[in-house]
Design a protein around this motif. Structure first.
Motif, PDB file in Angstrom:
ATOM      1  N   GLN A   1       0.820  -1.220   0.000  1.00  0.00           N
ATOM      2  CA  GLN A   1       0.000   0.000   0.000  1.00  0.00           C
ATOM      3  C   GLN A   1       0.853   1.268   0.000  1.00  0.00           C
TER       4      GLN A   1
ATOM      5  N   GLU B   1      -6.907   6.866   2.199  1.00  0.00           N
ATOM      6  CA  GLU B   1      -5.798   5.977   1.930  1.00  0.00           C
ATOM      7  C   GLU B   1      -4.716   6.080   3.016  1.00  0.00           C
TER       8      GLU B   1
ATOM      9  N   ARG C   1      -9.463   6.918  -5.210  1.00  0.00           N
ATOM     10  CA  ARG C   1      -9.474   6.749  -3.764  1.00  0.00           C
ATOM     11  C   ARG C   1      -9.073   8.051  -3.085  1.00  0.00           C
TER      12      ARG C   1
END
Lengths: 838, 187
Positions: free
Chosen positions: A55, A70, A65
């Motif tokens: 990630q 995030e 996103r």
């Protein structure tokens, strides 16, 4: 767990086993079956450290996103699994690594760190200590880009630092810059330091609060003196070559930065383009206050040594270059806007750091809009013509223009970019492949800009542009709207635009073949491709009796083919000598032409053939060259003549002849700049392949010298009777002297062309009246352009030798101080350079 | 120093091609390929100083001069060996490019591998070094193995796979031993 690790790419550690692969395939099938049968998947989620890694590396890549989600996701994944030591260790290292390798993502990584700080501040403590250690280490090595990238991360973390945070570090760096700049006006480290300082300030200011603005203002007051002063070397690296009486308008990078920052300070540090992932939707006031109240850390002291070093790459001042600077609608940030520098800088680091994966680089370029604040750019792939319709106040910056511009700034950077030029070619090719609809039109406008401006650009850059252009077209079916330039086809060959067209077509043909390229060109261009270019093997001029010594030429060729005895060959050569004397010709020059042409003809099938033929007749060619300079020039002349239709082949052969010492570098430069340029009254100076030949030759000499002088001194060197006043040994001195002589000879040959005092120009029978003066002006300009290129080369190589001398001196001193080591490194580099000559 | 995995894959890793070749073999059950004798998981990496590259997927019509023109962009070429049909001695779509330095070879992997030459995407792989005999194709009919059973029509590489083209002719001359030397004499 190990299994997941391996999935990343390299299946290292003995994972290659057919059985296992089959099993894995089976697993996948079952996996799919399971999912159909029930919600339980056979595989659990990857462990946290793998997920965090994935990630964090992919942060902000997905435009759908929201950033705050995030970064929060990663931060909570971190904090929830804080007991996982692997995760903690990896996290710190990974943050630092992403900052170095993917600098576009640094502000997002920093946001994650700031969020982690609200919960597990001890981890941030550790990160800061690792980060400051790393900065200290890179400063010591002179790895200035790494220093800049780490400082950027640190700057983004300013809000979690106590007191003045990053500012004292910048002030310390500035103190060194002042010392260096005061010591020498040619210093480049100080310039680099100021650049780093100025590029770090905006990231600090984007998150900082309190009296940071005052701190920044104070610092900028100081940098102003260095930044606003044009650097002594700036004219050397200006991409534009101003003609006599013209002023260059190119501004230095740090000069621009300084102005942009002052402008931004005037607007209260708006810094619109910098992403702020920690801006939460209104309802999340709680999180915001937690951020504000999170622990502040004392930044560990970063020690900057008194004497800083230039590091592995020679530093040069930089200028800001854009291929979209003259448009009626801004498709890239204007040079007055700090966004121009910030986006460019982040893109360039990404390009140059990740040279090992051009696909990733191209993707980052195409997706540049993901990494800057919303509304910084217009929508991707917006056609240029539509920019006009965009309402006032909204951005008209095309992301693909900004990206392409960044690559061109490297491709056309003087003295040279960090990597081989072909790397930047490959980035543009890849970007064009990944997003043709977006990138191709931007490239088209870049090409038009460069073509239009090529007459006023530095000759070396025009050559780079041509080389890229032809290479790029070769990757895309050789399609270009040639019809746009059709009027220039009828210009004289001395015209820079015409010279570009001819050079580019020749390069296209070299990567393909004449008939193919002819088919891609509009009719008026086709006459530029002579019938000879379509022949696979050039005509042997002695095949018919049109040339003197044709019979001898044929005889020699057949003898060579049959691998006849040396004395038989000698007999023919002597016959030519006798006849030549009768005709009042230079005997050796005459026989050399016949002999070399015969050798080349024998090897005309492929380069392997010709190289073998030259190898076999090497001794005779070496003797010819040793006997007379004129004959040695004839070897070159005959090669160029034989391969006139395919100059690329001639250039490769000449390279090999230089390796064999059949030709000397001075043979090439004298032949080009004096003999051929003279014979053609300057026309040769406009021919790309002549430039290429000379440039390659000079490059060969200078890279040899570079390799030789960089060789670490061997133990025996310290008490050898080294040449006085020099840290180099006699062999090195000889090489350096040969290079200096070459540059001096070139200077002497070029100056008369550049100032119009060349005999051939004064006496020229070419045209008269107005035509003549126009022609003379063109020739003079070519002379000046050549002169500029090779003067710069000379200066840069001289600087390199000086630097290497200093390093060698230091190494020798160290050797003298230390007792002799029995297993000291042998002179490895010396051997390598010998290898190249062979 | 510990080797740190980069945040994106490297294109100059010698194993990348080998892995790909392994996968291909696995999927298509091709028995052999010219890169068959690549070292598997080398312990002392023979590619660590490699200056030679294997270059694949060339057109049969691509010339040495074209290869020189493109590959010189990564550094001076020390030696170029064209891959030849072992019977006809004509180019059969691969070559070895040798540079003077390892760095040039790595750069070539990164910057030229996967781009086009003569309008075909070419493939590069680090190679431990050329040895006599390796310039010849190892396919039954003299060219590269992949040109034996290829079912797509590739104009730059002699049309359909040779084995397929040959099927008829072989059927006619069935009595002959299917000795690979034969194909060269067929005319």
């Amino acid at each position: 767990m190990a299994d997941y690790d391996r999935r990343g790419g390299d299946r290292g550690g003995g994972g290659y086993s057919r059985k296992r692969r089959y099993n894995r395939a089976d697993d996948d099938d079952q996996d799919r079956g399971d999912r159909r049968g029930g919600p339980r998947r056979r595989f659990n989620e990857p462990p946290p450290h793998v997920r965090v890694r994935r990630q964090l590396i992919g942060i902000a890549e997905n435009p759908m996103r929201p950033w705050h989600e995030e970064v929060q996701g990663i931060a909570s994944l971190m904090c929830d699994n804080y007991d996982d030591t692997l995760l903690r260790d990896n996290f710190v290292n990974l943050c630092l690594q992403v900052a170095l390798e993917q600098p576009l993502k640094t502000p997002f990584v920093a946001a994650v760190v700031l969020l982690v700080n609200t919960n597990k501040s001890e981890l941030v403590e550790r990160l800061l200590s690792r980060l400051t250690e790393a900065i200290e280490e890179r400063i010591g090595q002179g790895e200035w880009r790494d220093v800049k990238l780490y400082l950027k991360l640190l700057g983004c973390l300013q809000s979690c630092l106590e007191g003045d945070g990053v500012f004292p570090v910048l002030e310390e760096l500035f103190a060194r810059a002042v010392d260096l700049q005061t010591a020498s006006s040619e210093d480049t480290i100080g310039t680099e330091l100021v650049k780093i300082i100025l590029l770090t300030i905006p990231y600090i200011m984007a998150t900082a609060s309190g009296d940071a603005a005052q701190k920044a203002a104070d610092l900028m007051d100081k940098t102003d003196i260095i930044a606003s002063e044009p650097h002594a070397l700036q004219t050397l690296i200006d991409p534009y070559h101003a003609g006599a009486g013209e002023e260059s308008s190119t501004s230095s990078l740090i000069g621009l930065l300084q102005k942009q920052l002052q402008h931004e300070a005037g607007k209260g540090w708006e810094l619109k383009c910098i992403p702020r992932p920690l801006t939460f939707p209104n309802e999340d006031i709680e999180l915001q206050s937690r951020l504000d109240e999170a622990k502040k850390h004392v930044l560990p002291v970063i020690k900057v040594p008194e004497a800083v070093v230039a590091g592995p790459r020679p530093l040069f001042p930089e200028v800001y270059f854009s291929v979209y600077s003259d448009q009626d609608v801004e498709s890239v940030p204007p040079t007055t806007d700090i966004a121009a520098s910030l986006i460019r800088d982040a893109l360039l680091d990404g390009i140059n750091v990740l040279d090992f994966n051009r696909n990733a680089v191209a993707r980052n370029l195409i997706e540049v809009d993901c990494y800057f604040a919303a509304k910084t750019f217009t929508a991707r792939a917006t056609p240029f013509d539509r920019l006009r319709d965009i309402e006032l106040g909204r951005s008209t910056w095309k992301p693909e223009d900004v990206a392409v511009d960044a690559v061109f700034s490297q491709l056309l950077q003087l003295p040279g970019p960090e990597h081989k030029l072909v790397y930047y070619h490959s980035v543009l090719t890849e970007a064009c492949k990944q997003a043709p609809a977006a990138i191709a039109p931007s490239l088209g406008r870049a090409i038009r800009f460069l073509y239009r401006n090529s007459p006023r650009m530095d000759l070396e850059l025009v050559y780079r542009f041509m080389d890229w252009f032809s290479h790029h077209l070769s990757n895309f079916g050789f399609t270009w709207k040639w019809i746009e330039w059709v009027e220039d086809v009828s210009l004289p060959d001395l015209d820079p635009s015409k010279a570009f067209i001819m050079g580019a077509i020749d390069k296209e043909i070299r990567l393909s073949f004449a008939q193919r390229i002819k088919n891609t060109l509009p009719e008026p261009y086709q006459q530029l491709i002579s019938a000879d270019k379509e022949k696979d093997v050039p005509d042997f001029k002695y095949a018919t009796d049109d040339f003197p010594f044709a019979a001898e030429g044929r005889e020699l060729a057949s003898l060579l083919r049959k691998k006849g005895a040396e004395d038989e060959i000698q007999a023919i050569i002597e016959k030519i000598h006798a006849d030549a004397l009768d005709r009042n010709l230079d005997p050796l020059v005459t026989s050399t032409d016949v002999f070399v042409t015969a050798v080349l003809h024998m090897g005309s099938k492929t380069l392997s053939h010709v190289l073998a033929a030259i190898e076999r007749n090497k001794d005779r060619l070496l003797n010819v060259g040793a006997a007379s300079d004129a004959a040695r020039e004839q070897i070159l002349q005959s090669t160029i003549d034989y391969w006139a239709a395919h100059p690329g082949v001639a250039i490769t052969i000449v390279q090999k002849m230089l390796n064999y010492n059949i030709l000397a570098p001075q043979t090439v430069t004298r032949w080009a700049l004096t003999t051929t340029a003279g014979k053609t009254a300057g026309d040769a100076l406009a021919q790309t392949h002549i430039y290429e030949l000379v440039f390659n030759t000079v490059l060969k000499v200078s890279s040899r010298v570079r390799a030789t002088v960089s060789a670490p001194p061997a133990a025996q060197d310290r008490d050898s009777d080294a040449v006085m006043d020099s840290s180099f040994d006699a062999d090195q001195e000889a090489e350096i002297k040969a290079m200096r002589d070459l540059f001096r000879a070139m200077e002497d040959a070029l100056v008369p062309w550049a100032n119009g005092s060349k005999d051939e120009m004064i006496e020229g029978e070419f045209g008269n009246g107005d035509g003549k003066s126009e022609r003379d002006a063109l020739v003079k300009r070519w002379g000046a352009r050549w002169l500029r290129v090779f003067r710069r080369r000379a200066a840069i190589e001289e600087a390199f030798v000086q630097e290497a001398g200093k390093k060698r001196e230091a190494a020798l001193a160290a050797l003298a101080a230390a007792p002799a080591e029995p297993n000291a490194e042998p002179e490895k580099n010396g051997d390598e350079s010998l290898d190249i000559i062979e | 120093m510990v080797m740190v995995r980069n945040t994106v894959d490297r294109l100059d890793k010698p194993s990348a091609y080998f892995n790909a070749a392994g996968k291909r073999r696995h999927q298509q059950h091709n028995r052999r390929d010219e890169e068959e004798d690549k070292p598997q998981e080398p312990i002392d990496d023979p590619l660590k100083d490699a200056t030679t590259l294997y270059v694949g997927n060339l057109s049969f019509y691509t010339t040495e001069e074209q290869v020189y023109e493109l590959f010189s962009k990564c550094g001076e070429i020390k030696r170029l060996i064209m891959g030849l049909d072992r019977f006809n001695k004509t180019p059969c779509g691969f070559c070895f490019v040798e540079y003077y330095t390892h760095q040039d070879a790595l750069d070539c992997m990164k910057y030229i591998g996967g781009t086009k030459l003569d309008e075909r995407i070419i493939r590069t792989d680090l190679d431990p070094g050329f040895e006599e005999g390796r310039q010849y194709g190892r396919g039954k009919s003299g060219g590269q193995v992949r040109d034996e059973y290829r079912e797509d029509y590739d104009e730059g590489r002699g049309g359909l796979g040779r084995a397929i083209q040959q099927e008829q002719r072989l059927r006619e001359t069935e009595r002959r031993d299917v000795d690979e030397g034969d194909y060269g004499r067929l005319k």
